[in-house]
Design a protein around this motif. Structure first.
Motif, PDB file in Angstrom:
ATOM      1  N   ASP A   1       0.846  -1.202   0.000  1.00  0.00           N
ATOM      2  CA  ASP A   1       0.000   0.000   0.000  1.00  0.00           C
ATOM      3  C   ASP A   1       0.882   1.253   0.000  1.00  0.00           C
ATOM      4  O   ASP A   1       1.877   1.297  -0.692  1.00  0.00           O
ATOM      5  N   GLY A   2       0.495   2.284   0.735  1.00  0.00           N
ATOM      6  CA  GLY A   2       1.300   3.495   0.800  1.00  0.00           C
ATOM      7  C   GLY A   2       0.828   4.615  -0.098  1.00  0.00           C
ATOM      8  O   GLY A   2       1.347   5.730  -0.029  1.00  0.00           O
ATOM      9  N   THR A   3      -0.156   4.345  -0.946  1.00  0.00           N
ATOM     10  CA  THR A   3      -0.788   5.373  -1.767  1.00  0.00           C
ATOM     11  C   THR A   3      -2.293   5.155  -1.738  1.00  0.00           C
ATOM     12  O   THR A   3      -2.764   4.038  -1.510  1.00  0.00           O
ATOM     13  N   ILE A   4      -3.053   6.204  -1.990  1.00  0.00           N
ATOM     14  CA  ILE A   4      -4.511   6.082  -2.040  1.00  0.00           C
ATOM     15  C   ILE A   4      -4.891   5.511  -3.403  1.00  0.00           C
ATOM     16  O   ILE A   4      -4.491   6.046  -4.431  1.00  0.00           O
ATOM     17  N   PRO A   5      -5.653   4.411  -3.435  1.00  0.00           N
ATOM     18  CA  PRO A   5      -6.071   3.850  -4.725  1.00  0.00           C
ATOM     19  C   PRO A   5      -6.878   4.856  -5.547  1.00  0.00           C
ATOM     20  O   PRO A   5      -7.481   5.790  -5.016  1.00  0.00           O
ATOM     21  N   ASP A   6      -6.891   4.636  -6.845  1.00  0.00           N
ATOM     22  CA  ASP A   6      -7.635   5.491  -7.769  1.00  0.00           C
ATOM     23  C   ASP A   6      -9.132   5.248  -7.582  1.00  0.00           C
ATOM     24  O   ASP A   6      -9.650   4.173  -7.913  1.00  0.00           O
ATOM     25  N   LEU A   7      -9.838   6.235  -7.067  1.00  0.00           N
ATOM     26  CA  LEU A   7     -11.262   6.086  -6.803  1.00  0.00           C
ATOM     27  C   LEU A   7     -12.112   6.173  -8.061  1.00  0.00           C
ATOM     28  O   LEU A   7     -13.318   5.916  -8.013  1.00  0.00           O
ATOM     29  N   THR A   8     -11.492   6.513  -9.190  1.00  0.00           N
ATOM     30  CA  THR A   8     -12.221   6.544 -10.460  1.00  0.00           C
ATOM     31  C   THR A   8     -12.003   5.258 -11.247  1.00  0.00           C
ATOM     32  O   THR A   8     -12.418   5.159 -12.406  1.00  0.00           O
ATOM     33  N   ALA A   9     -11.353   4.267 -10.641  1.00  0.00           N
ATOM     34  CA  ALA A   9     -11.030   3.020 -11.332  1.00  0.00           C
ATOM     35  C   ALA A   9     -12.161   2.009 -11.179  1.00  0.00           C
ATOM     36  O   ALA A   9     -13.188   2.267 -10.543  1.00  0.00           O
ATOM     37  N   ASN A  10     -11.941   0.830 -11.763  1.00  0.00           N
ATOM     38  CA  ASN A  10     -12.919  -0.242 -11.691  1.00  0.00           C
ATOM     39  C   ASN A  10     -12.557  -1.210 -10.572  1.00  0.00           C
ATOM     40  O   ASN A  10     -11.462  -1.148 -10.005  1.00  0.00           O
ATOM     41  N   VAL A  11     -13.469  -2.116 -10.268  1.00  0.00           N
ATOM     42  CA  VAL A  11     -13.173  -3.172  -9.313  1.00  0.00           C
ATOM     43  C   VAL A  11     -12.219  -4.154  -9.972  1.00  0.00           C
ATOM     44  O   VAL A  11     -12.089  -4.200 -11.194  1.00  0.00           O
ATOM     45  N   PRO A  12     -11.481  -4.975  -9.201  1.00  0.00           N
ATOM     46  CA  PRO A  12     -10.568  -5.958  -9.803  1.00  0.00           C
ATOM     47  C   PRO A  12     -11.310  -6.904 -10.748  1.00  0.00           C
ATOM     48  O   PRO A  12     -12.426  -7.349 -10.457  1.00  0.00           O
ATOM     49  N   PHE A  13     -10.694  -7.208 -11.890  1.00  0.00           N
ATOM     50  CA  PHE A  13     -11.309  -8.037 -12.928  1.00  0.00           C
ATOM     51  C   PHE A  13     -12.651  -7.447 -13.368  1.00  0.00           C
ATOM     52  O   PHE A  13     -13.569  -8.178 -13.733  1.00  0.00           O
ATOM     53  N   GLY A  14     -12.774  -6.123 -13.334  1.00  0.00           N
ATOM     54  CA  GLY A  14     -14.023  -5.472 -13.708  1.00  0.00           C
ATOM     55  C   GLY A  14     -14.232  -5.467 -15.211  1.00  0.00           C
ATOM     56  O   GLY A  14     -13.305  -5.700 -15.996  1.00  0.00           O
ATOM     57  N   PRO A  15     -15.464  -5.176 -15.655  1.00  0.00           N
ATOM     58  CA  PRO A  15     -15.779  -5.212 -17.085  1.00  0.00           C
ATOM     59  C   PRO A  15     -15.268  -3.981 -17.812  1.00  0.00           C
ATOM     60  O   PRO A  15     -15.198  -2.887 -17.240  1.00  0.00           O
ATOM     61  N   ALA A  16     -14.922  -4.169 -19.080  1.00  0.00           N
ATOM     62  CA  ALA A  16     -14.465  -3.041 -19.893  1.00  0.00           C
ATOM     63  C   ALA A  16     -15.616  -2.309 -20.560  1.00  0.00           C
ATOM     64  O   ALA A  16     -15.430  -1.194 -21.056  1.00  0.00           O
ATOM     65  N   ASP A  17     -16.803  -2.908 -20.600  1.00  0.00           N
ATOM     66  CA  ASP A  17     -17.920  -2.342 -21.358  1.00  0.00           C
ATOM     67  C   ASP A  17     -19.002  -1.744 -20.459  1.00  0.00           C
ATOM     68  O   ASP A  17     -20.119  -1.497 -20.927  1.00  0.00           O
ATOM     69  N   GLN A  18     -18.698  -1.508 -19.181  1.00  0.00           N
ATOM     70  CA  GLN A  18     -19.662  -0.915 -18.263  1.00  0.00           C
ATOM     71  C   GLN A  18     -18.998   0.253 -17.534  1.00  0.00           C
ATOM     72  O   GLN A  18     -17.779   0.282 -17.371  1.00  0.00           O
ATOM     73  N   PRO A  19     -19.769   1.220 -17.071  1.00  0.00           N
ATOM     74  CA  PRO A  19     -19.184   2.342 -16.334  1.00  0.00           C
ATOM     75  C   PRO A  19     -18.519   1.865 -15.042  1.00  0.00           C
ATOM     76  O   PRO A  19     -18.921   0.864 -14.445  1.00  0.00           O
ATOM     77  N   VAL A  20     -17.511   2.603 -14.623  1.00  0.00           N
ATOM     78  CA  VAL A  20     -16.853   2.309 -13.348  1.00  0.00           C
ATOM     79  C   VAL A  20     -17.780   2.734 -12.211  1.00  0.00           C
ATOM     80  O   VAL A  20     -18.750   3.471 -12.413  1.00  0.00           O
ATOM     81  N   PRO A  21     -17.527   2.269 -10.987  1.00  0.00           N
ATOM     82  CA  PRO A  21     -18.459   2.545  -9.884  1.00  0.00           C
ATOM     83  C   PRO A  21     -18.784   4.022  -9.677  1.00  0.00           C
ATOM     84  O   PRO A  21     -19.955   4.381  -9.490  1.00  0.00           O
ATOM     85  N   LEU A  22     -17.775   4.904  -9.701  1.00  0.00           N
ATOM     86  CA  LEU A  22     -18.055   6.324  -9.482  1.00  0.00           C
ATOM     87  C   LEU A  22     -18.983   6.872 -10.551  1.00  0.00           C
ATOM     88  O   LEU A  22     -19.895   7.657 -10.260  1.00  0.00           O
ATOM     89  N   ALA A  23     -18.785   6.446 -11.802  1.00  0.00           N
ATOM     90  CA  ALA A  23     -19.642   6.913 -12.896  1.00  0.00           C
ATOM     91  C   ALA A  23     -21.048   6.326 -12.811  1.00  0.00           C
ATOM     92  O   ALA A  23     -21.973   6.849 -13.429  1.00  0.00           O
TER      93      ALA A  23
END
Length: 541
Positions: free
Chosen positions: A111-133
């Motif tokens: 760890d040591g850094t804040i994860p990207d909150l605009t990213a997807n979940v692990p193994f997330g889909p490429a054709d759906q919006p990310v959680p924040l969106a």
């Protein structure tokens, strides 16, 4: 925890054709200015802190995961009890058009850094919006320490010199502190608690996902745990043993020999599932013997064969490691890595690396070897100059007591998840069958332990475990199958509507191939038809 299932009429109005509430650009961000410099009382956190404070806020409008959205970003510090310990640095992203749900992201490595909150979940889909969106409020922290910018990403263990920082990371204390502080900010911004709160993480984040389910069974409604390093101490000991094996003269197989091994495994085992597609779908049925690649007389004669020393190293990597002493967590070994089961040798940095382990540890050695080196220096000996190759995991001598203590905070191995299930929690567990950094055999072991405690029916009521053929660690590099599945929607439906995943399909996000996502221990066997279509496969045992 608020587990109300009431769906607000305003949210229903906002649901678009995709089914996801849009965090629409141009809408006012929720009470962002009112969060700036806001004090976070220690009383809102269930673990000891000296409170916290929002350090910065900003309203952001821009592209996130294919959508243009508006959200409030709030950064905050959670202050330690020990004045010498670093603060926990955290962030909350609060979207306009909130869907009244929240998602916490886990980290990776040390760890040591804040994860990207605009990213997807692990193994997330490429054709759906990310959680924040989609309208989720997202949050995470650095787990209670800040990485040295000069260190390789997620490979700075120096915080382990401080006890509070160590507990924040290894025991997961920072997870609950961050969750409590984030929900305080969400309540302040929106005037209400989330209806559902989820957690998603992979690797270290996968261990963190299991940690929250084990330690705080009512804190999250649903959890996605991908390729979890749940038995961290056990794996570290195996990594230390492997570092010693690979450091022996002539034992390290360079990148060309790693490619030879990978290609040979694929040649031997690819077609066992009924189709040749460079994916070994049934790793348990693959029994490749690296001794078939032996150089004449066992000497190293080039890239077309393996020497005896290199064969011994490959066998050590892929075999279970046991230690002849007891540790307080109760773990007795680590099951080894599936390098003989279709692992992707084309991404050697995570597995072998490109150069042999040494002292000092090269940054081109395998990720796991560097992880071991940091662990010895800062967790075990607390001596930054200590030679990590001088510590023998098979016979640690004076370090045994410290190893045993560390096992109690690093091995998150409580298999009794019945309190989490009783609180209504749901867990989706994912692992790539060709993971070269965290062994999928280990996740299968934990899953079986849970079934032994809760029983098959009790486990199926709250847990699904999927082993994805051909997928490696976090889709790093060029895996044989880069997994993508909308696990968040599946989890949401399970939590909100009681609908468990039915016949899920996973997509190779690099080339749009699909496969049935088979619940472990089943695997996809080819029947007939288009080999790139999930409909051509059937889940079998």
């Amino acid at each position: 925890m608020n587990r109300t299932k009431t769906v607000l009429a305003a949210v229903l109005v906002l649901v678009g054709a995709s089914g996801f509430p849009p965090a629409t650009a141009g809408q006012a961000a929720p009470a962002c200015a009112g969060l700036d410099q806001l004090r976070i009382p220690a009383s809102v956190m269930s673990l000891p802190t000296t409170g916290g404070r929002v350090t910065a806020t900003s309203v952001v409008t821009g592209p996130v995961g294919g959508r243009t959205i508006t959200y409030c970003q709030a950064d905050a510090d959670i202050f330690p009890v020990d004045p010498a310990a670093p603060a926990i640095k955290m962030r909350v992203d609060l979207p306009a058009g909130w869907n009244r749900k929240a998602l916490m992201f886990g980290g990776g490595g040390y760890d040591g850094t804040i994860p990207d909150l605009t990213a997807n979940v692990p193994f997330g889909p490429a054709d759906q919006p990310v959680p924040l969106a989609r309208g989720y409020a997202t949050f995470a922290s650095d787990s209670g320490h800040q990485q040295n910018p000069a260190s390789p990403p997620s490979l700075d263990g120096s915080f382990g010199m401080n006890d509070e920082a160590l507990l924040n990371f290894a025991a997961g204390d920072a997870l609950k502190k961050t969750r409590d502080a984030s929900l305080f900010l969400i309540r302040h911004a929106y005037g209400t608690n989330p209806a559902e709160t989820y957690f998603a993480g992979g690797s270290t984040g996968g261990r963190e996902a299991l940690t929250v389910a084990q330690r705080w069974p009512t804190a999250f409604d649903g959890v996605i745990s991908a390729y979890p390093a749940w038995n961290n101490l056990a794996e570290v000991l195996d990594l230390g043993y492997l570092a010693q094996v690979l450091s022996r003269p002539g034992a390290f197989p360079g990148p060309e020999k790693q490619t030879l091994l990978y290609d040979s495994v694929i040649q031997a085992c690819d077609g066992l599932d009924g189709v040749r597609d460079h994916v070994v779908s049934n790793p348990a049925g693959c029994h490749f013997d690296p001794r078939t690649l032996r150089c004449p007389d066992g000497a190293d004669t080039g890239a077309i064969c393996l020497s005896d020393a290199q064969i011994a190293a490959v066998l050590a990597l892929s075999s279970p490691f046991r230690w002849p002493y007891r540790v307080a967590s109760g773990e007795t070994g680590y099951p080894g890595f599936p390098f003989l089961s279709g692992a992707d040798m084309r991404t050697p940095f995570l597995g072998f690396g490109t150069t042999a382990p040494a002292d000092p540890m090269p940054v081109t050695s395998g990720y796991g070897m560097q992880y071991w080196d940091q662990w010895v220096k800062y967790f075990l000996t607390r001596d930054p100059d200590h030679d990590s190759l001088a510590v023998d995991p098979r016979d640690p001598g004076k370090w045994l007591g410290r190893i045993s203590y560390l096992s109690t905070i690093e091995d998150r191995n409580n298999a009794d998840l019945r309190p989490f299930a009783a609180a209504g929690g749901k867990l989706i567990l994912l692992h790539g069958a060709a993971d070269e950094l965290v062994s999928p055999r280990s996740t299968s072991d934990y899953y079986q332990r849970v079934r032994d405690v809760a029983g098959p029916r009790g486990t199926d009521a709250f847990l699904r475990y999927y082993l994805v053929p051909g997928a490696n660690h976090a889709n790093f590099g060029t895996p044989a199958f880069a997994a993508g599945w909308d696990s968040l929607s599946a989890l949401d439906h399970w939590v909100e509507k009681g609908q468990s995943p039915v016949d899920p399909v996973v997509t190779d996000v690099n080339d749009d191939r699909t496969r049935p996502l088979c619940a472990y221990p089943e695997w996809p066997r080819y029947r007939a038809g288009d080999p790139d279509s999930a409909s051509s496969f059937v889940c079998t045992r």
